[in-house]
Design a protein around this motif. Structure first.
Motif, PDB file in Angstrom:
ATOM      1  N   LEU A   1      17.185  -3.068   0.017  1.00  0.00           N
ATOM      2  CA  LEU A   1      17.756  -4.175  -0.755  1.00  0.00           C
ATOM      3  C   LEU A   1      17.348  -5.518  -0.158  1.00  0.00           C
ATOM      4  O   LEU A   1      17.018  -6.456  -0.884  1.00  0.00           O
ATOM      5  N   GLY A   2      17.368  -5.597   1.159  1.00  0.00           N
ATOM      6  CA  GLY A   2      17.017  -6.853   1.814  1.00  0.00           C
ATOM      7  C   GLY A   2      15.531  -7.162   1.770  1.00  0.00           C
ATOM      8  O   GLY A   2      15.108  -8.224   1.308  1.00  0.00           O
ATOM      9  N   TYR A   3      14.732  -6.208   2.239  1.00  0.00           N
ATOM     10  CA  TYR A   3      13.297  -6.482   2.366  1.00  0.00           C
ATOM     11  C   TYR A   3      12.580  -6.615   1.025  1.00  0.00           C
ATOM     12  O   TYR A   3      11.646  -7.413   0.897  1.00  0.00           O
ATOM     13  N   PHE A   4      12.970  -5.832   0.033  1.00  0.00           N
ATOM     14  CA  PHE A   4      12.281  -5.921  -1.254  1.00  0.00           C
ATOM     15  C   PHE A   4      13.034  -6.800  -2.258  1.00  0.00           C
ATOM     16  O   PHE A   4      12.537  -7.028  -3.358  1.00  0.00           O
ATOM     17  N   GLY A   5      14.218  -7.244  -1.875  1.00  0.00           N
ATOM     18  CA  GLY A   5      14.997  -8.108  -2.740  1.00  0.00           C
ATOM     19  C   GLY A   5      14.972  -9.550  -2.268  1.00  0.00           C
ATOM     20  O   GLY A   5      14.198 -10.377  -2.759  1.00  0.00           O
ATOM     21  N   ASP A   6      15.805  -9.852  -1.273  1.00  0.00           N
ATOM     22  CA  ASP A   6      15.951 -11.231  -0.790  1.00  0.00           C
ATOM     23  C   ASP A   6      14.630 -11.833  -0.313  1.00  0.00           C
ATOM     24  O   ASP A   6      14.357 -13.006  -0.549  1.00  0.00           O
ATOM     25  N   THR A   7      13.813 -11.034   0.349  1.00  0.00           N
ATOM     26  CA  THR A   7      12.554 -11.539   0.900  1.00  0.00           C
ATOM     27  C   THR A   7      11.650 -12.128  -0.182  1.00  0.00           C
ATOM     28  O   THR A   7      10.933 -13.102   0.062  1.00  0.00           O
ATOM     29  N   PHE A   8      11.689 -11.554  -1.366  1.00  0.00           N
ATOM     30  CA  PHE A   8      10.785 -11.996  -2.440  1.00  0.00           C
ATOM     31  C   PHE A   8      11.525 -12.703  -3.578  1.00  0.00           C
ATOM     32  O   PHE A   8      11.041 -12.760  -4.715  1.00  0.00           O
ATOM     33  N   GLY A   9      12.690 -13.259  -3.265  1.00  0.00           N
ATOM     34  CA  GLY A   9      13.434 -14.014  -4.272  1.00  0.00           C
ATOM     35  C   GLY A   9      13.931 -13.163  -5.413  1.00  0.00           C
ATOM     36  O   GLY A   9      14.073 -13.645  -6.537  1.00  0.00           O
TER      37      GLY A   9
ATOM     38  N   ALA B   1      13.429  -1.948  -5.480  1.00  0.00           N
ATOM     39  CA  ALA B   1      12.249  -2.116  -4.631  1.00  0.00           C
ATOM     40  C   ALA B   1      10.980  -1.795  -5.409  1.00  0.00           C
ATOM     41  O   ALA B   1       9.987  -2.533  -5.339  1.00  0.00           O
ATOM     42  N   ASN B   2      11.005  -0.695  -6.167  1.00  0.00           N
ATOM     43  CA  ASN B   2       9.830  -0.316  -6.948  1.00  0.00           C
ATOM     44  C   ASN B   2       9.466  -1.384  -7.975  1.00  0.00           C
ATOM     45  O   ASN B   2       8.293  -1.603  -8.268  1.00  0.00           O
ATOM     46  N   GLY B   3      10.490  -2.061  -8.507  1.00  0.00           N
ATOM     47  CA  GLY B   3      10.233  -3.164  -9.429  1.00  0.00           C
ATOM     48  C   GLY B   3       9.524  -4.322  -8.744  1.00  0.00           C
ATOM     49  O   GLY B   3       8.588  -4.904  -9.306  1.00  0.00           O
ATOM     50  N   THR B   4       9.951  -4.630  -7.535  1.00  0.00           N
ATOM     51  CA  THR B   4       9.286  -5.686  -6.758  1.00  0.00           C
ATOM     52  C   THR B   4       7.853  -5.288  -6.447  1.00  0.00           C
ATOM     53  O   THR B   4       6.921  -6.086  -6.608  1.00  0.00           O
ATOM     54  N   ILE B   5       7.664  -4.053  -6.018  1.00  0.00           N
ATOM     55  CA  ILE B   5       6.329  -3.562  -5.657  1.00  0.00           C
ATOM     56  C   ILE B   5       5.402  -3.582  -6.868  1.00  0.00           C
ATOM     57  O   ILE B   5       4.229  -3.966  -6.765  1.00  0.00           O
ATOM     58  N   ALA B   6       5.918  -3.197  -8.024  1.00  0.00           N
ATOM     59  CA  ALA B   6       5.101  -3.195  -9.241  1.00  0.00           C
ATOM     60  C   ALA B   6       4.768  -4.609  -9.707  1.00  0.00           C
ATOM     61  O   ALA B   6       3.671  -4.872 -10.208  1.00  0.00           O
ATOM     62  N   ALA B   7       5.704  -5.535  -9.530  1.00  0.00           N
ATOM     63  CA  ALA B   7       5.548  -6.882 -10.076  1.00  0.00           C
ATOM     64  C   ALA B   7       4.634  -7.777  -9.250  1.00  0.00           C
ATOM     65  O   ALA B   7       4.060  -8.734  -9.792  1.00  0.00           O
ATOM     66  N   LEU B   8       4.491  -7.473  -7.959  1.00  0.00           N
ATOM     67  CA  LEU B   8       3.782  -8.388  -7.069  1.00  0.00           C
ATOM     68  C   LEU B   8       2.531  -7.755  -6.478  1.00  0.00           C
ATOM     69  O   LEU B   8       2.506  -6.549  -6.218  1.00  0.00           O
ATOM     70  N   PRO B   9       1.510  -8.551  -6.207  1.00  0.00           N
ATOM     71  CA  PRO B   9       0.335  -8.019  -5.502  1.00  0.00           C
ATOM     72  C   PRO B   9       0.677  -7.820  -4.023  1.00  0.00           C
ATOM     73  O   PRO B   9       1.634  -8.416  -3.501  1.00  0.00           O
TER      74      PRO B   9
ATOM     75  N   ASP C   1      -5.615   3.967  -4.871  1.00  0.00           N
ATOM     76  CA  ASP C   1      -4.920   2.704  -5.088  1.00  0.00           C
ATOM     77  C   ASP C   1      -4.022   2.476  -3.875  1.00  0.00           C
ATOM     78  O   ASP C   1      -3.077   3.238  -3.656  1.00  0.00           O
ATOM     79  N   PRO C   2      -4.307   1.442  -3.066  1.00  0.00           N
ATOM     80  CA  PRO C   2      -3.530   1.245  -1.836  1.00  0.00           C
ATOM     81  C   PRO C   2      -2.022   1.141  -2.078  1.00  0.00           C
ATOM     82  O   PRO C   2      -1.227   1.709  -1.326  1.00  0.00           O
ATOM     83  N   LYS C   3      -1.626   0.458  -3.128  1.00  0.00           N
ATOM     84  CA  LYS C   3      -0.197   0.310  -3.405  1.00  0.00           C
ATOM     85  C   LYS C   3       0.430   1.661  -3.742  1.00  0.00           C
ATOM     86  O   LYS C   3       1.512   2.001  -3.264  1.00  0.00           O
ATOM     87  N   ALA C   4      -0.269   2.458  -4.544  1.00  0.00           N
ATOM     88  CA  ALA C   4       0.241   3.781  -4.898  1.00  0.00           C
ATOM     89  C   ALA C   4       0.324   4.689  -3.677  1.00  0.00           C
ATOM     90  O   ALA C   4       1.273   5.462  -3.523  1.00  0.00           O
ATOM     91  N   ASP C   5      -0.650   4.584  -2.773  1.00  0.00           N
ATOM     92  CA  ASP C   5      -0.619   5.380  -1.541  1.00  0.00           C
ATOM     93  C   ASP C   5       0.608   5.027  -0.704  1.00  0.00           C
ATOM     94  O   ASP C   5       1.325   5.906  -0.212  1.00  0.00           O
TER      95      ASP C   5
END
Length: 200
Positions: free
Chosen positions: A56-64, A109-117, A5-9
């Motif tokens: 915080l910035g890259y996985f937070g603000d970047t994706f709303g 960040a993990n929440g953002t990664i899990a929530a988005l493709p 799984d690319p995301k898991a890797d």
């Protein structure tokens, strides 16, 4: 061979670098985790503080998905902070507070990664307007590279403090040898460097 799984890797490599950074703080005094060991002030706790802000910035603000957590974002996370404010810890910023913020940044960040493709589009507010739009995949690769680079800085800083080496806890990536072996190895490299220099 099984499909991965690319995301898991990607997340596994990010987590390895995160864990390495925090591990480098273990067993050191408050002075040692904070003291600058390069001409530009590189220090262990500052590296952790910086990488917390990066996530915080890259996985937070970047994706709303701005981070608010237990408290508003720390002052050094804002764009009007003094230069390098995120690269060192003030006396009233505890090791526990900074490490705790870093762990909360991981969760966010993990929440953002899990929530988005991986092809989800975000906008990096501090990048030039013409290239602000990017994907989660690009941001993941960028943050892995940044965190791994700083974990490498931490490796060297920690070795300068007390000689401790290793990739992560329980995973020593250096060849075996006692102090005498490493001193002899270092001396051999010093002699080779001087010989090469004289040959030029």
């Amino acid at each position: 061979m099984t499909a991965s799984d690319p995301k898991a890797d990607l997340l596994r490599y990010l987590q390895d670098a995160r864990d390495a950074l925090l591990w480098k703080l273990e067993g050191l005094s408050e002075y040692d985790v904070r003291r600058p060991l390069t001409p530009t002030g590189t220090n262990l706790l500052g590296l952790v503080k910086h990488t917390a802000g990066v996530e915080l910035g890259y996985f937070g603000d970047t994706f709303g998905r701005p981070y608010f957590g237990e408290n508003p974002p720390p002052w050094w996370y804002t764009q009007d902070a003094e230069p390098n404010a995120d690269m060192w810890a003030t006396p009233d910023e505890s090791r526990e507070d900074i490490a705790g913020l870093y762990r909360r940044a991981w969760e966010h960040a993990n929440g953002t990664i899990a929530a988005l493709p991986l092809d989800a589009i975000g906008r990096v507010p501090w990048w030039p307007e013409e290239r602000r739009e990017t994907t989660l995949h690009h941001i993941l690769v960028r943050v892995i590279a940044d965190t791994s680079r700083h974990a490498g800085h931490a490796d060297i800083v920690r070795e300068l403090i007390d000689g401790s080496v290793g990739l992560t806890q329980g995973k020593d990536s250096t060849p075996p040898g006692d102090r005498a072996m490493w001193e002899a190895h270092r001396q051999r490299l010093e002699e080779a460097a001087r010989e090469a220099d004289q040959a030029v």
